[in-house]
Design a protein around this motif. Structure first.
Motif, PDB file in Angstrom:
ATOM      1  N   GLU A 171       0.849  -1.185   0.000  1.00  0.00           N
ATOM      2  CA  GLU A 171       0.000   0.000   0.000  1.00  0.00           C
ATOM      3  C   GLU A 171       0.885   1.236   0.000  1.00  0.00           C
ATOM      4  O   GLU A 171       2.048   1.183   0.409  1.00  0.00           O
ATOM      5  N   VAL A 172       0.299   2.345  -0.447  1.00  0.00           N
ATOM      6  CA  VAL A 172       1.022   3.606  -0.444  1.00  0.00           C
ATOM      7  C   VAL A 172       0.165   4.651   0.265  1.00  0.00           C
ATOM      8  O   VAL A 172      -1.061   4.632   0.179  1.00  0.00           O
ATOM      9  N   VAL A 173       0.832   5.517   1.021  1.00  0.00           N
ATOM     10  CA  VAL A 173       0.165   6.652   1.663  1.00  0.00           C
ATOM     11  C   VAL A 173       0.659   7.913   0.966  1.00  0.00           C
ATOM     12  O   VAL A 173       1.867   8.115   0.812  1.00  0.00           O
ATOM     13  N   ILE A 174      -0.274   8.755   0.548  1.00  0.00           N
ATOM     14  CA  ILE A 174       0.065  10.021  -0.099  1.00  0.00           C
ATOM     15  C   ILE A 174      -0.483  11.144   0.771  1.00  0.00           C
ATOM     16  O   ILE A 174      -1.670  11.135   1.122  1.00  0.00           O
ATOM     17  N   GLU A 175       0.389  12.081   1.143  1.00  0.00           N
ATOM     18  CA  GLU A 175      -0.053  13.122   2.065  1.00  0.00           C
ATOM     19  C   GLU A 175       0.515  14.486   1.680  1.00  0.00           C
ATOM     20  O   GLU A 175       1.512  14.587   0.950  1.00  0.00           O
ATOM     21  N   GLU A 176      -0.124  15.525   2.195  1.00  0.00           N
ATOM     22  CA  GLU A 176       0.342  16.882   1.936  1.00  0.00           C
ATOM     23  C   GLU A 176       1.713  17.092   2.569  1.00  0.00           C
ATOM     24  O   GLU A 176       2.049  16.477   3.579  1.00  0.00           O
ATOM     25  N   LYS A 177       2.484  17.975   1.971  1.00  0.00           N
ATOM     26  CA  LYS A 177       3.785  18.327   2.522  1.00  0.00           C
ATOM     27  C   LYS A 177       3.591  19.417   3.571  1.00  0.00           C
ATOM     28  O   LYS A 177       3.064  20.489   3.274  1.00  0.00           O
ATOM     29  N   LEU A 178       4.011  19.123   4.796  1.00  0.00           N
ATOM     30  CA  LEU A 178       3.905  20.086   5.886  1.00  0.00           C
ATOM     31  C   LEU A 178       5.091  21.048   5.842  1.00  0.00           C
ATOM     32  O   LEU A 178       6.206  20.655   5.481  1.00  0.00           O
ATOM     33  N   GLU A 179       4.863  22.279   6.264  1.00  0.00           N
ATOM     34  CA  GLU A 179       5.923  23.279   6.316  1.00  0.00           C
ATOM     35  C   GLU A 179       6.180  23.670   7.764  1.00  0.00           C
ATOM     36  O   GLU A 179       5.246  23.826   8.548  1.00  0.00           O
ATOM     37  N   GLY A 180       7.452  23.815   8.108  1.00  0.00           N
ATOM     38  CA  GLY A 180       7.807  24.201   9.464  1.00  0.00           C
ATOM     39  C   GLY A 180       9.148  23.622   9.853  1.00  0.00           C
ATOM     40  O   GLY A 180       9.960  23.263   9.000  1.00  0.00           O
ATOM     41  N   GLU A 181       9.368  23.502  11.151  1.00  0.00           N
ATOM     42  CA  GLU A 181      10.618  22.964  11.682  1.00  0.00           C
ATOM     43  C   GLU A 181      10.345  21.595  12.302  1.00  0.00           C
ATOM     44  O   GLU A 181       9.384  21.426  13.055  1.00  0.00           O
ATOM     45  N   GLU A 182      11.203  20.620  11.986  1.00  0.00           N
ATOM     46  CA  GLU A 182      11.014  19.276  12.516  1.00  0.00           C
ATOM     47  C   GLU A 182      11.639  19.133  13.895  1.00  0.00           C
ATOM     48  O   GLU A 182      12.664  19.759  14.203  1.00  0.00           O
ATOM     49  N   ALA A 183      11.019  18.296  14.723  1.00  0.00           N
ATOM     50  CA  ALA A 183      11.568  17.964  16.033  1.00  0.00           C
ATOM     51  C   ALA A 183      11.155  16.545  16.387  1.00  0.00           C
ATOM     52  O   ALA A 183      10.143  16.029  15.892  1.00  0.00           O
ATOM     53  N   SER A 184      11.956  15.919  17.236  1.00  0.00           N
ATOM     54  CA  SER A 184      11.668  14.578  17.718  1.00  0.00           C
ATOM     55  C   SER A 184      11.400  14.633  19.220  1.00  0.00           C
ATOM     56  O   SER A 184      12.136  15.286  19.959  1.00  0.00           O
ATOM     57  N   PHE A 185      10.367  13.939  19.657  1.00  0.00           N
ATOM     58  CA  PHE A 185       9.972  13.927  21.058  1.00  0.00           C
ATOM     59  C   PHE A 185       9.775  12.480  21.474  1.00  0.00           C
ATOM     60  O   PHE A 185       9.133  11.703  20.758  1.00  0.00           O
ATOM     61  N   PHE A 186      10.314  12.129  22.627  1.00  0.00           N
ATOM     62  CA  PHE A 186      10.276  10.743  23.104  1.00  0.00           C
ATOM     63  C   PHE A 186       9.470  10.667  24.395  1.00  0.00           C
ATOM     64  O   PHE A 186       9.650  11.490  25.297  1.00  0.00           O
ATOM     65  N   VAL A 187       8.587   9.656  24.456  1.00  0.00           N
ATOM     66  CA  VAL A 187       7.679   9.494  25.581  1.00  0.00           C
ATOM     67  C   VAL A 187       7.737   8.045  26.055  1.00  0.00           C
ATOM     68  O   VAL A 187       7.664   7.118  25.238  1.00  0.00           O
ATOM     69  N   LEU A 188       7.888   7.823  27.352  1.00  0.00           N
ATOM     70  CA  LEU A 188       7.822   6.483  27.912  1.00  0.00           C
ATOM     71  C   LEU A 188       6.368   6.150  28.237  1.00  0.00           C
ATOM     72  O   LEU A 188       5.638   6.992  28.770  1.00  0.00           O
ATOM     73  N   CYS A 189       5.954   4.928  27.930  1.00  0.00           N
ATOM     74  CA  CYS A 189       4.555   4.524  28.088  1.00  0.00           C
ATOM     75  C   CYS A 189       4.488   3.173  28.799  1.00  0.00           C
ATOM     76  O   CYS A 189       5.290   2.273  28.506  1.00  0.00           O
ATOM     77  N   ASP A 190       3.507   3.030  29.701  1.00  0.00           N
ATOM     78  CA  ASP A 190       3.353   1.756  30.406  1.00  0.00           C
ATOM     79  C   ASP A 190       2.027   1.064  30.075  1.00  0.00           C
ATOM     80  O   ASP A 190       1.588   0.170  30.789  1.00  0.00           O
ATOM     81  N   GLY A 191       1.406   1.478  28.970  1.00  0.00           N
ATOM     82  CA  GLY A 191       0.129   0.895  28.573  1.00  0.00           C
ATOM     83  C   GLY A 191      -1.040   1.773  28.943  1.00  0.00           C
ATOM     84  O   GLY A 191      -2.074   1.770  28.269  1.00  0.00           O
ATOM     85  N   THR A 192      -0.896   2.517  30.033  1.00  0.00           N
ATOM     86  CA  THR A 192      -1.955   3.410  30.501  1.00  0.00           C
ATOM     87  C   THR A 192      -1.466   4.844  30.595  1.00  0.00           C
ATOM     88  O   THR A 192      -2.131   5.778  30.146  1.00  0.00           O
ATOM     89  N   HIS A 193      -0.282   5.024  31.172  1.00  0.00           N
ATOM     90  CA  HIS A 193       0.261   6.353  31.402  1.00  0.00           C
ATOM     91  C   HIS A 193       1.427   6.644  30.449  1.00  0.00           C
ATOM     92  O   HIS A 193       2.098   5.723  29.981  1.00  0.00           O
ATOM     93  N   ALA A 194       1.664   7.934  30.233  1.00  0.00           N
ATOM     94  CA  ALA A 194       2.786   8.380  29.412  1.00  0.00           C
ATOM     95  C   ALA A 194       3.576   9.410  30.190  1.00  0.00           C
ATOM     96  O   ALA A 194       3.009  10.263  30.873  1.00  0.00           O
ATOM     97  N   LEU A 195       4.894   9.318  30.100  1.00  0.00           N
ATOM     98  CA  LEU A 195       5.786  10.217  30.807  1.00  0.00           C
ATOM     99  C   LEU A 195       6.747  10.838  29.797  1.00  0.00           C
ATOM    100  O   LEU A 195       7.484  10.112  29.120  1.00  0.00           O
ATOM    101  N   PRO A 196       6.761  12.170  29.668  1.00  0.00           N
ATOM    102  CA  PRO A 196       7.698  12.794  28.733  1.00  0.00           C
ATOM    103  C   PRO A 196       9.136  12.401  29.057  1.00  0.00           C
ATOM    104  O   PRO A 196       9.537  12.386  30.224  1.00  0.00           O
ATOM    105  N   PHE A 197       9.901  12.083  28.019  1.00  0.00           N
ATOM    106  CA  PHE A 197      11.305  11.719  28.184  1.00  0.00           C
ATOM    107  C   PHE A 197      12.172  12.919  27.786  1.00  0.00           C
ATOM    108  O   PHE A 197      12.627  13.654  28.650  1.00  0.00           O
ATOM    109  N   ALA A 198      12.377  13.149  26.502  1.00  0.00           N
ATOM    110  CA  ALA A 198      13.222  14.274  26.084  1.00  0.00           C
ATOM    111  C   ALA A 198      12.987  14.577  24.616  1.00  0.00           C
ATOM    112  O   ALA A 198      12.402  13.774  23.880  1.00  0.00           O
ATOM    113  N   SER A 199      13.482  15.732  24.189  1.00  0.00           N
ATOM    114  CA  SER A 199      13.374  16.156  22.787  1.00  0.00           C
ATOM    115  C   SER A 199      14.747  16.159  22.134  1.00  0.00           C
ATOM    116  O   SER A 199      15.785  16.187  22.811  1.00  0.00           O
ATOM    117  N   ALA A 200      14.739  16.150  20.811  1.00  0.00           N
ATOM    118  CA  ALA A 200      15.989  16.205  20.047  1.00  0.00           C
ATOM    119  C   ALA A 200      15.682  16.711  18.646  1.00  0.00           C
ATOM    120  O   ALA A 200      14.526  16.743  18.220  1.00  0.00           O
TER     121      ALA A 200
END
Length: 424
Positions: free
Chosen positions: A180-209
């Motif tokens: 299958e192929v996904v076709i989507e609009e091109k977003l404009e802006g600045e990219e960032a990565s965000f990491f979150v720890l999850c235990d199935g119910t809760h989420a805890l922010p980890f860090a950005s990069a």
């Protein structure tokens, strides 16, 4: 406790180094690992696609906990197989790993739950996909639905380029990942990565990069798996973090629970920070590479303890502790990368680099040939450093890079440029 780490790259070396510091650890094994991982773990010759063999190794070595580094074993259900044998795992189930294993699956979750992302359609038919492209025009983004080793995404600036990408995917360029192929609009802006720890119910922010995908200075040339990164990302403010947790992470985890596939592990949220706010580009269901090499040097908590909390459904309420310093990593790659890299060339001087206070050298694609260390892949090494500012961390990291003797390797010389402009 005895722990098994699955994987062989720079991410796994960084994880192994962090796990080795835990007071909870008795013995660390790694499969297959690399020469850097071997400095802190016992390497095991295991076919990680053979789930029965991995489970048998865990029984033989009294391994109570398995940390799965790369995405492929998770998408193939290794976590499920091990849990069925009573072994705790850091990493999602096969059903939950669809958040990385199928781009169409993620986009459908976004649409059903009003999660901000690029407008899209998905197709299993080439002619319908091409008709949609012609209706929308360029620039536009074309993605193979499944895992494609980071190569299944084309940001097409022209209609011809987009049509070629669709044709290539349906012609089998990415095997089953291109069913299958996904076709989507091109977003404009600045990219960032965000990491979150999850235990199935809760989420805890980890860090950005933020990482640097293009092979050349000034963000020129073809995309790569990443030529360097830094953490934290100055553009990722506390206000943006709160919004991402509320608008993207929380509804995604709720949707996964409701479909009987609660997410446990680390969720890598790839974002575009647009004028309308943060929008989801993609999810990964594991730590990033080279982002992990800048996240973990800043971590002041026990990584193994946090991973166990994810697996046990018992994440703490408090914030995770990180150093206020910036970490920056430069990738050293073999000549010709991201094409066919020149492998087998000798790398010297790692000891000199490692003796520089604050410099951390991580192995990514290396192997031992007798007493020699040689390149075994495109991205061979990461050289990271901590500093009070991005500029300080950058200067120290490049001191480490320049201490390494590898004529057949190269790196970008501008890692961190965007953040340094902000510091002025």
């Amino acid at each position: 406790m005895n722990v098994l780490l699955i994987g062989s790259g720079g991410r796994e070396h960084a994880i192994a180094r962090a796990l080795s510091k835990s007071a909870l650890l008795s013995r660390l094994y790694a499969a297959p690992g690399n020469p850097g991982v071997a400095e802190v773990a016992e390497l095991a010759r295991l076919d990680v696609s053979d789930h029965a063999a991995v489970a048998g190794f865990c029984a033989e070595k009294n391994i109570e906990f398995v940390v799965v580094g790369p995405e492929q074993p998770l998408v193939e259900g290794l976590a499920d197989s091990l849990r069925a044998k009573g072994v705790a795992v850091f990493g999602p189930s096969k059903a939950a790993a669809r958040l990385e294993g199928s781009k169409g699956f993620v986009k459908d979750i976004c649409r059903a739950n009003a999660i901000p992302t690029a407008d899209y359609e998905r197709f299993a038919n080439e002619e319908k996909a091409l008709a949609y492209l012609r209706e929308k025009g360029a620039p536009i983004v074309v993605k193979a639905d499944g895992l494609a080793a980071g190569k299944g995404v084309v940001v097409a600036e022209t209609l011809e380029e987009a049509e070629q990408a669709v044709a290539d995917i349906f012609a089998g360029a990415f095997g089953k990942s291109g069913a299958e192929v996904v076709i989507e609009e091109k977003l404009e802006g600045e990219e960032a990565s965000f990491f979150v720890l999850c235990d199935g119910t809760h989420a805890l922010p980890f860090a950005s990069a933020q990482d640097h995908k293009r092979v050349g200075d000034g963000d020129r040339g073809p995309n790569t798996g990443g030529m360097g990164a830094y953490s934290p990302a100055p553009c990722f403010t506390p206000e943006i973090e709160a919004r991402v947790m509320r608008e993207i992470v929380a509804p995604t985890l709720r949707a996964m629970r409701e479909m009987g596939a609660p997410f446990q592990g680390v969720l890598f949220v790839g974002l575009m920070l647009t004028k309308d706010g943060p929008k989801l580009i993609e999810f990964n269901v594991r730590f990033g590479d080279p982002e992990t090499q800048v996240l973990l040097p800043r971590l002041e908590d026990d990584l193994l303890e946090l991973m166990l909390a994810c697996a046990r459904g018992a994440l703490p309420e408090r914030k995770i502790r990180f150093s206020p310093q910036t970490a920056l990593a430069v990738v050293l790659a073999a000549k010709n990368y991201p094409g066919t890299p020149l492998t087998g060339t000798e790398i010297k001087g790692l000891e000199r680099a490692g003796e520089i206070a604050g410099v951390i050298v991580t192995h990514a694609g290396t192997r031992r040939e007798g007493d020699k260390l040689v390149a075994a892949g495109g991205r061979a090494l990461n050289v990271a450093a901590l500093g009070a500012t991005v500029r300080d961390a950058q200067a120290l990291a490049y001191r480490g890079v320049d201490a390494i003797d590898w004529p057949d390797g190269f790196c970008r010389r501008d890692i961190g440029w965007r953040a340094i402009e902000r510091e002025r």
